[in-house]
Motif scaffolding. Structure first.
Motif, short mmCIF file in Angstrom:
data_model
loop_
_atom_site.label_atom_id
_atom_site.label_comp_id
_atom_site.label_asym_id
_atom_site.label_seq_id
_atom_site.Cartn_x
_atom_site.Cartn_y
_atom_site.Cartn_z
N ALA A 190 0.83 -1.20 0.00
CA ALA A 190 0.00 0.00 0.00
C ALA A 190 0.86 1.25 0.00
CB ALA A 190 -0.91 -0.02 1.22
N GLN A 191 2.02 1.17 0.68
CA GLN A 191 2.88 2.34 0.76
C GLN A 191 3.59 2.63 -0.57
OE1 GLN A 191 3.47 4.40 3.50
NE2 GLN A 191 1.72 3.38 4.44
N THR A 192 3.75 1.60 -1.37
CA THR A 192 4.51 1.81 -2.59
C THR A 192 3.64 1.84 -3.85
OG1 THR A 192 4.90 -0.54 -2.68
CG2 THR A 192 6.65 0.79 -1.72
N SER A 193 2.37 1.38 -3.72
CA SER A 193 1.51 1.34 -4.91
C SER A 193 1.10 2.77 -5.27
CB SER A 193 0.28 0.49 -4.62
OG SER A 193 -0.47 1.08 -3.59
N ARG A 244 -1.08 6.13 -6.18
CA ARG A 244 -2.23 6.69 -5.47
C ARG A 244 -3.52 6.36 -6.22
NH1 ARG A 244 -1.39 12.88 -4.29
NH2 ARG A 244 -2.76 12.58 -2.53
N GLN A 275 -7.03 -4.16 1.62
CA GLN A 275 -5.79 -3.49 1.24
C GLN A 275 -4.57 -4.39 1.49
OE1 GLN A 275 -4.28 0.81 2.31
NE2 GLN A 275 -3.58 -0.57 3.93
N ASN A 285 -6.35 0.83 -1.94
CA ASN A 285 -5.78 1.61 -0.83
C ASN A 285 -6.84 2.16 0.11
OD1 ASN A 285 -2.95 1.68 -1.70
ND2 ASN A 285 -3.72 2.87 -3.42
N THR A 330 -5.30 3.79 2.86
CA THR A 330 -4.38 4.65 3.59
C THR A 330 -4.55 6.06 3.00
OG1 THR A 330 -2.87 2.80 3.75
CG2 THR A 330 -1.96 4.98 4.22
N SER A 337 -2.92 8.73 2.74
CA SER A 337 -1.86 9.33 1.92
C SER A 337 -1.78 8.71 0.53
CB SER A 337 -0.52 9.19 2.64
OG SER A 337 -0.24 7.82 2.80
N ARG A 338 -2.42 7.57 0.36
CA ARG A 338 -2.40 6.90 -0.94
C ARG A 338 -3.69 7.13 -1.73
NH1 ARG A 338 2.28 6.91 -1.96
NH2 ARG A 338 1.66 5.78 -3.84
#
Lengths: 182, 320
Positions: B37-40, B42, B301, B308, B310, B312-313
């Motif tokens: 999720a952090q790298t996929s 937005r 997720q 996502n 999250t 920020s995403r």
């Protein structure tokens, strides 16, 4: 003659067994068998049932149309929490196709019914109080919907219309139901 | 029973875990999910508002609703016409599109508004024949209760239930409408807060009506099941749009309001998260505790990688 009677008896027995297998946990006895007639008798002039009455129970005591989850999905959880036993549901229409929804929940005991009535997850906070018979009912008005919750004995009654202009027949119906339910 | 994890808690835990474990977290699926999720990229969700779209008697303005829909599609895809937008989303002229609606009208009526349904058909009709559009629900009688007219004919938009669709695919345990008949799916949800273990009935819950009747109760108290259903190939691979009718919604069980909005996105997780936020904004105004991010979204997720949730995403584009 004897053979004919035996055959009839056998068919009746077979049908009874078949019914048992079709609805293994079905138990209609929880609900007052007279509720059907009570609803018919309480209908104000100009209103009629738009479809047959439906019956829903619990996983342990499935009713004719299934469980409460078949009717209100996840919304059923909160009723189960308060001891829900069974509900009958029907939709009533007038000649202009205005809809009234009626649910009569059997909550097991009057105390459980009162607890459900007090739970804002069932009867939300924004209501006005009105008198239905000798009972205080909760009246909700969210344009264009209007609905009422009241209790009597083990029953929690929900009556709703999607047209708030039908306030009078709604209240009349609710009062009549209150007086007829034992 | 829903596991209560607030967005703040989730972010705190997720970020902290990643910082502490760094690259060591490579095999455990939860960490995989968080890292993924952090790298996929937005996810984009469009929220279109127009207070003129609906009045306080639940009556819609068809022209405004149609404009909101088409503007949202164009914004989501950065295209200049609705037809181009559909094509960008993956729609082809031979596609058959199954549209899942939620006609459970218990308490307040929240079936998709006719004006939105008509606008959607008109817009899809720019690319595919109307007869290639199928609105479906668990049963045809559910659709009729929701105000639709049954149609299984060879002209016009089709409306029928799973009960009239040759049963269910045995492997995926989904109606054959989505496994066999449709080549694309639109998830058309209503903005319904139900509280309790499911919190709200939005995109994920909508597909419970795609299951065989006997599987439906499995979603109660089982967020993994809810997420898993939406990861089944026919749903995950064919869904081209998640659209929420937020013209009218409920912000708590049985209590409606008129957000006069549409929420749409390609990512079901982000779209559901954005719809939650819409409900939470209203709850905040009403001084009611916000809804917690439901566990099925976190599982969608992190475990099933369906999108996502999250913040920020997620990129939210608000159209006014």
């Amino acid at each position: 003659m004897k053979v004919k009677m035996m055959r009839v008896l056998m068919i009746v027995c077979l049908l009874s067994i078949l019914t048992l297998f079709t609805h293994p946990n079905q138990n209609k006895e929880i609900l007052d068998p007279n509720l059907n007639n009570i609803i018919f008798d309480a209908l104000p002039p100009g209103l009629e049932m738009s479809r047959p009455i439906e019956y829903y129970g619990t996983y342990e005591k499935v009713q004719k149309n299934g469980t409460i989850y078949d009717y209100i999905n996840g919304g059923g959880e909160v009723y189960i929490k308060h001891g829900f036993q069974a509900v009958i549901h029907t939709v009533i229409k007038d000649k202009y196709k205005n809809r009234f929804t009626l649910d009569i929940f059997h909550m097991g005991t009057p105390a459980q019914t009162q607890a459900a009535f007090n739970d804002t997850a069932i009867c939300p906070g924004k209501f006005s109080t009105i008198l239905i018979g000798t009972s205080t009912a909760k009246l909700y008005h969210f344009e264009p919907d209007l609905f009422i919750y009241f209790i009597k004995g083990p029953y929690l009654v929900y009556l709703a219309s999607d047209n708030d202009k039908l306030r009078e027949p709604l209240l009349q119906f609710a009062t009549q139901l209150y007086q007829s339910i034992n | 029973m829903s596991k209560k994890i607030s967005r703040r808690d989730f972010l705190k835990t997720g970020t902290g875990t990643i910082a502490a474990l760094g690259t060591a977290a490579t095999s455990f699926s939860l960490f995989d999910g968080i890292l993924n999720a952090q790298t996929s990229p937005r996810s984009t969700v469009v929220i279109a508002h127009d207070p003129q779209a609906i009045d306080n008697r639940n009556q819609c303005n068809a022209d405004i609703v149609s404009r909101m829909l088409n503007r949202s599609l164009m914004a989501l895809t950065t295209q200049t016409t609705p037809a181009q937008a559909w094509t960008t989303l993956g729609l082809s002229p031979n596609d058959v599109v199954a549209i899942k609606v939620n006609c459970n009208t218990w308490t307040v009526k929240l079936t998709p508004h006719n004006e939105l349904v008509n606008a959607l058909c008109q817009s899809l009709g720019l690319v595919i024949p109307l007869n290639n559009i199928i609105f479906y629900e668990r049963t045809t009688s559910d659709l009729i209760s929701g105000g639709f007219t049954s149609n299984r004919g060879k002209t016009g938009v089709r409306y029928f239930g799973n009960d009239q669709a040759n049963g269910y695919d045995e492997k995926q345990r989904l109606t054959r409408i989505v496994t066999d008949l449709a080549t694309k799916i639109i998830n058309l949800a209503s903005l319904k807060c139900i509280e309790g273990d499911l919190v709200a009935s939005l995109f994920f819950k909508n597909h419970i009506g795609t299951l065989p009747d006997e599987d439906m109760p499995k979603c109660h108290g089982n967020p993994d099941f809810l997420a898993e259903v939406n990861s089944r190939p026919a749903i995950a691979q064919k869904t081209l749009l998640n659209l929420c009718d937020a013209l009218r919604g409920t912000y708590r069980r049985g209590v409606p309001w008129y957000p006069a909005a549409l929420v749409m996105g390609k990512d079901p997780v982000a779209s559901e998260y954005a719809a939650f936020e819409l409900i939470n904004k209203k709850r905040q105004q009403e001084k009611i505790a916000p809804l917690e991010v439901p566990e099925h979204l976190l599982l969608a997720q992190n475990k099933y990688k369906l999108g996502n949730c999250t913040p920020s995403r997620i990129q939210i584009l608000e159209l006014k």
